[in-house]
Design an enzyme around this catalytic site. Structure first.
Site, PDB file in Angstrom:
ATOM      1  N   ARG A  36       0.820  -1.223   0.000  1.00 24.91           N
ATOM      2  CA  ARG A  36       0.000   0.000   0.000  1.00 24.91           C
ATOM      3  C   ARG A  36       0.852   1.271   0.000  1.00 24.91           C
ATOM      4  O   ARG A  36       0.451   2.277  -0.579  1.00 24.91           O
ATOM      5  CB  ARG A  36      -0.945  -0.006   1.195  1.00 24.91           C
ATOM      6  CG  ARG A  36      -2.120  -0.921   0.945  1.00 24.91           C
ATOM      7  CD  ARG A  36      -3.091  -0.876   2.074  1.00 24.91           C
ATOM      8  NE  ARG A  36      -4.350  -1.501   1.679  1.00 24.91           N
ATOM      9  CZ  ARG A  36      -5.239  -1.975   2.531  1.00 24.91           C
ATOM     10  NH1 ARG A  36      -5.025  -1.884   3.819  1.00 24.91           N
ATOM     11  NH2 ARG A  36      -6.358  -2.508   2.102  1.00 24.91           N
ATOM     12  N   LYS A 198     -18.003 -13.053   4.546  1.00 24.59           N
ATOM     13  CA  LYS A 198     -18.859 -11.936   4.964  1.00 24.59           C
ATOM     14  C   LYS A 198     -20.102 -11.834   4.078  1.00 24.59           C
ATOM     15  O   LYS A 198     -20.225 -10.938   3.253  1.00 24.59           O
ATOM     16  CB  LYS A 198     -18.065 -10.639   4.917  1.00 24.59           C
ATOM     17  CG  LYS A 198     -16.884 -10.648   5.865  1.00 24.59           C
ATOM     18  CD  LYS A 198     -16.137  -9.333   5.729  1.00 24.59           C
ATOM     19  CE  LYS A 198     -14.665  -9.468   5.973  1.00 24.59           C
ATOM     20  NZ  LYS A 198     -13.878  -8.522   5.200  1.00 24.59           N
ATOM     21  N   GLY A 351      -9.221  -8.397   0.778  1.00 25.43           N
ATOM     22  CA  GLY A 351      -7.968  -8.739   1.446  1.00 25.43           C
ATOM     23  C   GLY A 351      -7.577 -10.199   1.285  1.00 25.43           C
ATOM     24  O   GLY A 351      -6.462 -10.514   0.853  1.00 25.43           O
ATOM     25  N   GLY A 374     -13.897  -3.993   0.509  1.00 21.29           N
ATOM     26  CA  GLY A 374     -15.228  -3.453   0.775  1.00 21.29           C
ATOM     27  C   GLY A 374     -15.546  -2.290  -0.143  1.00 21.29           C
ATOM     28  O   GLY A 374     -16.658  -2.178  -0.671  1.00 21.29           O
TER      29      GLY A 374
HETATM   30  P1  ADP Z   1     -12.143 -11.086   1.310  1.00 24.82           P
HETATM   31  O1  ADP Z   1     -11.184 -10.717   2.409  1.00 24.82           O
HETATM   32  O2  ADP Z   1     -11.443 -11.524   0.069  1.00 24.82           O
HETATM   33  O3  ADP Z   1     -13.164 -10.005   1.066  1.00 24.82           O
HETATM   34  P2  ADP Z   1     -13.763 -12.614   3.171  1.00 24.82           P
HETATM   35  O4  ADP Z   1     -13.079 -11.892   4.272  1.00 24.82           O
HETATM   36  O5  ADP Z   1     -15.219 -12.382   2.965  1.00 24.82           O
HETATM   37  O6  ADP Z   1     -12.961 -12.377   1.797  1.00 24.82           O
HETATM   38  O7  ADP Z   1     -13.628 -14.191   3.370  1.00 24.82           O
HETATM   39  C1  ADP Z   1     -12.414 -14.812   3.643  1.00 24.82           C
HETATM   40  C2  ADP Z   1     -12.576 -15.819   4.738  1.00 24.82           C
HETATM   41  O8  ADP Z   1     -13.585 -16.772   4.406  1.00 24.82           O
HETATM   42  C3  ADP Z   1     -11.321 -16.627   4.953  1.00 24.82           C
HETATM   43  O9  ADP Z   1     -10.828 -16.382   6.246  1.00 24.82           O
HETATM   44  C4  ADP Z   1     -11.782 -18.086   4.801  1.00 24.82           C
HETATM   45  O10 ADP Z   1     -11.206 -18.963   5.727  1.00 24.82           O
HETATM   46  C5  ADP Z   1     -13.267 -17.984   5.022  1.00 24.82           C
HETATM   47  N1  ADP Z   1     -13.994 -19.104   4.433  1.00 24.82           N
HETATM   48  C6  ADP Z   1     -14.038 -19.456   3.142  1.00 24.82           C
HETATM   49  N2  ADP Z   1     -14.768 -20.578   2.969  1.00 24.82           N
HETATM   50  C7  ADP Z   1     -15.203 -20.942   4.192  1.00 24.82           C
HETATM   51  C8  ADP Z   1     -16.008 -22.027   4.690  1.00 24.82           C
HETATM   52  N3  ADP Z   1     -16.497 -22.939   3.876  1.00 24.82           N
HETATM   53  N4  ADP Z   1     -16.247 -22.073   6.029  1.00 24.82           N
HETATM   54  C9  ADP Z   1     -15.743 -21.122   6.848  1.00 24.82           C
HETATM   55  N5  ADP Z   1     -14.981 -20.081   6.449  1.00 24.82           N
HETATM   56  C10 ADP Z   1     -14.709 -19.994   5.137  1.00 24.82           C
HETATM   57 MG    MG Z   2     -11.308 -10.788   4.522  1.00 28.40          MG
END
Ligand code: ADP
Ligand code: MG
Length: 394
Positions: A36, A198, A351, A374
């Site tokens: 960043r 999320k 992230g 986000g």
């Molecule tokens: P990003 O950071 O890319 O926006 P999120 O924060 O929404 O994505 O999601 C990432 C998290 O989702 C990771 O920590 C991962 O372990 C969790 N995750 C993915 N699939 C599952 C699952 N089937 N059960 C529980 N957690 C999960």
């Molecule tokens: Mg995340």
């Protein structure tokens, strides 16, 4: 979208208050990932070249309005100094007399970094007096912190009330350009890949994107929430219950529009979420009681790779499984590699999703990596963000 841009302004001899995103991971007093900081260098260097002096401000972590020494930006000032190859001054607060004095003493071509904005609760509250004081430090305002533009915080939103001269830095311009292209002129078919955890935060964007996309594939907690909404068995897999009504509504809308929509054909299941757990693929899409879905299965990978190969535009947010645990990372890594192998215009935001792309070693083969997860999702769903609106030409 027509934003005021740094290229069209005159900064010679001006003090510029610049909002940057230096929210970097720090471990044991060291910056462990300076992506960043590096991303903000083009705008910083440009402004210095044009004869400005810079007052840089950022948040770091979530200190919730209190001074938390581990979240000090002092180490960031040191790293920035190395990257920039010139002195970066630092003050241990972001408002007050000491800051005022440091700003007054700032000479043309000099750089000053203020302490973490979120050490004051007024930042996140969007407080007017706080914003006014920040604004008073500069003759001009530049924002290059795309990752916080979805928040109505003092330094990204309220501050505009007190600045006549505002502009977007190169980073924001690029993000807005790419995301606007996705929204207005995507080459078809447009594939949306949604996974991660999320669900409540994210499921709304699917609804707003139904008129844009042709195909949707799902993984992670997102997929299990949709599967549950279809009343199929998901065993003890994680879902977000409150999102189910909206998931049902989205399924109805998808059917009405005859869009291609996939939940995983099969899954990797386990009875314990850990490195040494037993795990195996299911035969079909349902999961027996007592078992937890932790990744998409081999059939799902094959089907999703086929969707990726047919797409001309791809947006991906959210891992397909618990990718932090090696045995459950395969689905996510295969998706990352498949995206890297296509000629499609591909954007990855979030992230964890970006971390997975880095882990797969394919970041340089993705057309655009969003600095804000986000923020990018909210931009796609609304077409703008509060912090972007204030940079728009009237
Ligand atoms: P990003 O950071 O890319 O926006 P999120 O924060 O929404 O994505 O999601 C990432 C998290 O989702 C990771 O920590 C991962 O372990 C969790 N995750 C993915 N699939 C599952 C699952 N089937 N059960 C529980 N957690 C999960
Ligand atoms: Mg995340």
């Amino acid at each position: 979208m027509n934003l005021y841009s740094v290229e069209e302004k005159d900064y010679s001899g001006k003090r510029v208050f610049m909002r940057v995103d230096f929210n970097v991971p720090i471990k044991e007093g060291k910056v462990v990932d300076d992506t960043r900081i590096k991303a903000s260098l083009p705008t910083i260097k440009y402004l210095l070249e044009k004869g400005a002096s810079l007052i840089l401000a950022s948040h770091l972590g979530r200190p919730k309005g209190k001074v938390v020494p581990e979240m000090s930006l002092k180490v960031v000032a040191e790293r920035l100094q190395e990257l920039l190859g010139k002195e970066v001054k630092f003050v241990p607060d972001c408002i007050g007399d000491e800051v005022k004095k440091a700003v007054e003493n700032l000479q043309k071509g000099e750089v000053l970094l203020l302490e973490n904005l979120r050490f004051h609760k007024e930042e996140e509250e969007g407080d007017e007096n706080f914003a006014k004081e920040l604004a008073s430090y500069g003759d001009a305002y530049v924002n290059d912190a795309f990752g916080t533009c979805h928040r109505k915080h003092a330094s990204v939103y309220t501050i505009a009330k007190f600045c006549e001269d505002v502009a977007a830095g190169f980073l924001i311009k690029k993000e807005v350009e790419v995301l606007t292209k996705l929204l207005t002129d995507p080459e078809k078919p447009f594939l949306l890949i949604l996974g991660g955890a999320k669900v409540i935060d994210k499921i709304g964007i699917i609804k707003n994107l139904l008129d844009k996309v042709d195909t949707i594939i799902t993984g992670g907690v997102m997929a299990y929430t949709f599967i549950r909404a279809k009343n199929w068995e998901i065993g003890d897999s994680k879902i977000e219950e409150e999102a189910i009504p909206l998931a049902k509504e989205i399924i109805r809308e998808i059917n009405k529009r005859h869009l291609e929509f996939h939940t995983p054909l099969d899954h990797i299941i386990t009875n314990k979420v850990s490195e040494d757990a037993h795990y195996f693929p299911t035969e079909r899409g349902t999961i027996p009681l007592g078992w937890i879905g932790v990744d998409i299965g081999p059939q799902a990978i094959e089907e999703y790779v086929d969707c990726i190969n047919r797409a001309k535009t791809i947006f991906w947010n959210g891992p397909m499984g618990i990718y932090e645990i090696k045995p459950f990372a395969k689905g996510t890594l295969e998706i990352a590699k498949a995206i890297a192998n296509t000629d499609a215009f591909s954007v990855v935001g979030g992230g964890d999703s970006v971390a997975a792309v880095n882990e797969a070693g394919v970041a340089d083969k993705i057309s655009h990596i969003c600095t804000g997860g986000g923020a990018s999702l909210e931009f796609l769903s609304k077409g703008t963000l509060p912090g972007i609106e204030i940079l728009q030409k009237k």
